[in-house]
Write a protein that holds these residues in place. Structure first.
Motif, PDB file in Angstrom:
ATOM      1  N   THR A  27       0.841  -1.201   0.000  1.00 19.55           N
ATOM      2  CA  THR A  27       0.000   0.000   0.000  1.00 19.55           C
ATOM      3  C   THR A  27       0.873   1.247   0.000  1.00 19.55           C
ATOM      4  O   THR A  27       0.547   2.234  -0.651  1.00 19.55           O
ATOM      5  CB  THR A  27      -0.994   0.024   1.182  1.00 19.55           C
ATOM      6  OG1 THR A  27      -0.286  -0.071   2.411  1.00 19.55           O
ATOM      7  CG2 THR A  27      -2.012  -1.081   1.072  1.00 19.55           C
ATOM      8  N   TRP A  32      -2.055   1.178  -3.358  1.00 17.61           N
ATOM      9  CA  TRP A  32      -3.301   0.431  -3.319  1.00 17.61           C
ATOM     10  C   TRP A  32      -4.072   0.721  -2.037  1.00 17.61           C
ATOM     11  O   TRP A  32      -3.473   1.027  -1.007  1.00 17.61           O
ATOM     12  CB  TRP A  32      -3.032  -1.070  -3.362  1.00 17.61           C
ATOM     13  CG  TRP A  32      -2.670  -1.619  -4.700  1.00 17.61           C
ATOM     14  CD1 TRP A  32      -3.149  -1.233  -5.912  1.00 17.61           C
ATOM     15  CD2 TRP A  32      -1.762  -2.688  -4.959  1.00 17.61           C
ATOM     16  NE1 TRP A  32      -2.601  -1.996  -6.916  1.00 17.61           N
ATOM     17  CE2 TRP A  32      -1.736  -2.905  -6.345  1.00 17.61           C
ATOM     18  CE3 TRP A  32      -0.965  -3.491  -4.149  1.00 17.61           C
ATOM     19  CZ2 TRP A  32      -0.959  -3.876  -6.954  1.00 17.61           C
ATOM     20  CZ3 TRP A  32      -0.181  -4.465  -4.749  1.00 17.61           C
ATOM     21  CH2 TRP A  32      -0.179  -4.652  -6.133  1.00 17.61           C
ATOM     22  N   THR A  33      -5.366   0.597  -2.101  1.00 12.03           N
ATOM     23  CA  THR A  33      -6.193   0.604  -0.902  1.00 12.03           C
ATOM     24  C   THR A  33      -6.516  -0.852  -0.581  1.00 12.03           C
ATOM     25  O   THR A  33      -6.369  -1.740  -1.419  1.00 12.03           O
ATOM     26  CB  THR A  33      -7.484   1.418  -1.095  1.00 12.03           C
ATOM     27  OG1 THR A  33      -8.210   0.897  -2.213  1.00 12.03           O
ATOM     28  CG2 THR A  33      -7.179   2.887  -1.333  1.00 12.03           C
ATOM     29  N   LYS A  48      -7.125  -2.908  -3.907  1.00  9.98           N
ATOM     30  CA  LYS A  48      -7.915  -2.113  -4.839  1.00  9.98           C
ATOM     31  C   LYS A  48      -7.099  -0.910  -5.307  1.00  9.98           C
ATOM     32  O   LYS A  48      -6.110  -0.539  -4.683  1.00  9.98           O
ATOM     33  CB  LYS A  48      -9.204  -1.637  -4.166  1.00  9.98           C
ATOM     34  CG  LYS A  48     -10.123  -2.778  -3.793  1.00  9.98           C
ATOM     35  CD  LYS A  48     -11.416  -2.246  -3.220  1.00  9.98           C
ATOM     36  CE  LYS A  48     -12.419  -3.372  -3.085  1.00  9.98           C
ATOM     37  NZ  LYS A  48     -13.733  -2.838  -2.748  1.00  9.98           N
ATOM     38  N   THR A  49      -7.544  -0.318  -6.402  1.00  6.16           N
ATOM     39  CA  THR A  49      -6.900   0.878  -6.916  1.00  6.16           C
ATOM     40  C   THR A  49      -6.899   1.964  -5.834  1.00  6.16           C
ATOM     41  O   THR A  49      -7.624   1.868  -4.837  1.00  6.16           O
ATOM     42  CB  THR A  49      -7.634   1.390  -8.164  1.00  6.16           C
ATOM     43  OG1 THR A  49      -9.029   1.532  -7.861  1.00  6.16           O
ATOM     44  CG2 THR A  49      -7.458   0.437  -9.333  1.00  6.16           C
ATOM     45  N   ALA A  50      -6.086   2.987  -6.023  1.00  2.00           N
ATOM     46  CA  ALA A  50      -5.941   4.044  -5.018  1.00  2.00           C
ATOM     47  C   ALA A  50      -7.273   4.687  -4.633  1.00  2.00           C
ATOM     48  O   ALA A  50      -7.483   5.036  -3.480  1.00  2.00           O
ATOM     49  CB  ALA A  50      -4.959   5.108  -5.514  1.00  2.00           C
ATOM     50  N   ASP A  51      -8.191   4.788  -5.601  1.00  4.26           N
ATOM     51  CA  ASP A  51      -9.503   5.375  -5.292  1.00  4.26           C
ATOM     52  C   ASP A  51     -10.488   4.346  -4.737  1.00  4.26           C
ATOM     53  O   ASP A  51     -11.627   4.674  -4.411  1.00  4.26           O
ATOM     54  CB  ASP A  51     -10.095   6.061  -6.526  1.00  4.26           C
ATOM     55  CG  ASP A  51     -10.369   5.104  -7.680  1.00  4.26           C
ATOM     56  OD1 ASP A  51     -10.186   3.876  -7.524  1.00  4.26           O
ATOM     57  OD2 ASP A  51     -10.760   5.590  -8.751  1.00  4.26           O
ATOM     58  N   ASP A  54     -11.650  -0.234  -8.062  1.00  9.12           N
ATOM     59  CA  ASP A  54     -11.454  -1.482  -8.796  1.00  9.12           C
ATOM     60  C   ASP A  54     -10.581  -2.457  -8.028  1.00  9.12           C
ATOM     61  O   ASP A  54      -9.522  -2.097  -7.500  1.00  9.12           O
ATOM     62  CB  ASP A  54     -10.808  -1.212 -10.158  1.00  9.12           C
ATOM     63  CG  ASP A  54     -11.699  -0.394 -11.059  1.00  9.12           C
ATOM     64  OD1 ASP A  54     -12.856  -0.794 -11.251  1.00  9.12           O
ATOM     65  OD2 ASP A  54     -11.237   0.650 -11.559  1.00  9.12           O
ATOM     66  N   TYR A  55     -10.997  -3.722  -8.020  1.00  6.34           N
ATOM     67  CA  TYR A  55     -10.231  -4.807  -7.435  1.00  6.34           C
ATOM     68  C   TYR A  55      -9.059  -5.144  -8.346  1.00  6.34           C
ATOM     69  O   TYR A  55      -9.228  -5.243  -9.556  1.00  6.34           O
ATOM     70  CB  TYR A  55     -11.153  -6.032  -7.268  1.00  6.34           C
ATOM     71  CG  TYR A  55     -10.450  -7.302  -6.906  1.00  6.34           C
ATOM     72  CD1 TYR A  55     -10.099  -7.565  -5.594  1.00  6.34           C
ATOM     73  CD2 TYR A  55     -10.123  -8.239  -7.874  1.00  6.34           C
ATOM     74  CE1 TYR A  55      -9.438  -8.740  -5.253  1.00  6.34           C
ATOM     75  CE2 TYR A  55      -9.471  -9.417  -7.550  1.00  6.34           C
ATOM     76  CZ  TYR A  55      -9.126  -9.660  -6.232  1.00  6.34           C
ATOM     77  OH  TYR A  55      -8.479 -10.809  -5.901  1.00  6.34           O
ATOM     78  N   VAL A  56      -7.861  -5.302  -7.780  1.00  7.28           N
ATOM     79  CA  VAL A  56      -6.695  -5.643  -8.588  1.00  7.28           C
ATOM     80  C   VAL A  56      -5.987  -6.922  -8.148  1.00  7.28           C
ATOM     81  O   VAL A  56      -5.181  -7.469  -8.889  1.00  7.28           O
ATOM     82  CB  VAL A  56      -5.668  -4.482  -8.640  1.00  7.28           C
ATOM     83  CG1 VAL A  56      -6.260  -3.281  -9.343  1.00  7.28           C
ATOM     84  CG2 VAL A  56      -5.170  -4.122  -7.254  1.00  7.28           C
TER      85      VAL A  56
END
Length: 121
Positions: A27, A32-33, A48-51, A54-56
């Motif tokens: 993170t 990443w969040t 998830k993406t910084a915002d 979206d799951y990554v």
């Protein structure tokens, strides 16, 4: 997870003995969040993406179904049928390293490792 077409990357997960420190590492490094995923007694982590939109991928503890997984970033590819694809893997000279109800980890004849799973489209 959202729907994926056959042959697409569904996830990239890292499985290690202690997921918390690497969750914090990634993170900070990538931005990443994280969303915790209750595993009944401990938590694994959705990345998830910084915002947070979206799951990554995920960072998981090496326990339960994940106990035999190697400590590498493991890419999961969506297939029509995990059992059929695992059988084809061995028929074509590969190896099935892990196989359960949700996924299989396979090794191709050159020694490369990836995971196959099925996500309904």
């Amino acid at each position: 997870m959202d729907s994926r077409r056959i042959g697409t990357i569904v996830s990239a997960d890292l499985t290690v003995p202690e997921a918390g420190p690497l969750r914090d590492f990634y993170t900070d490094v990538i931005g990443w969040t994280v969303e915790e995923w209750d595993m009944e007694g401990y938590s694994d982590y959705f990345l998830k993406t910084a915002d947070g939109a979206d799951y990554v991928g995920g960072i998981c503890h090496r326990r339960g179904a994940n106990a035999p997984l190697p400590p590498v970033w493991l890419v999961y590819i969506n297939v029509a049928d995990v059992a059929v694809s695992a059988e084809r893997c061995t028929a074509l000279g590969g190896k099935v390293l892990v196989h359960n109800d949700q996924f299989a980890v396979i090794e191709d004849p050159a020694g490369s490792i990836l995971a196959i799973t099925h996500v309904d489209s």
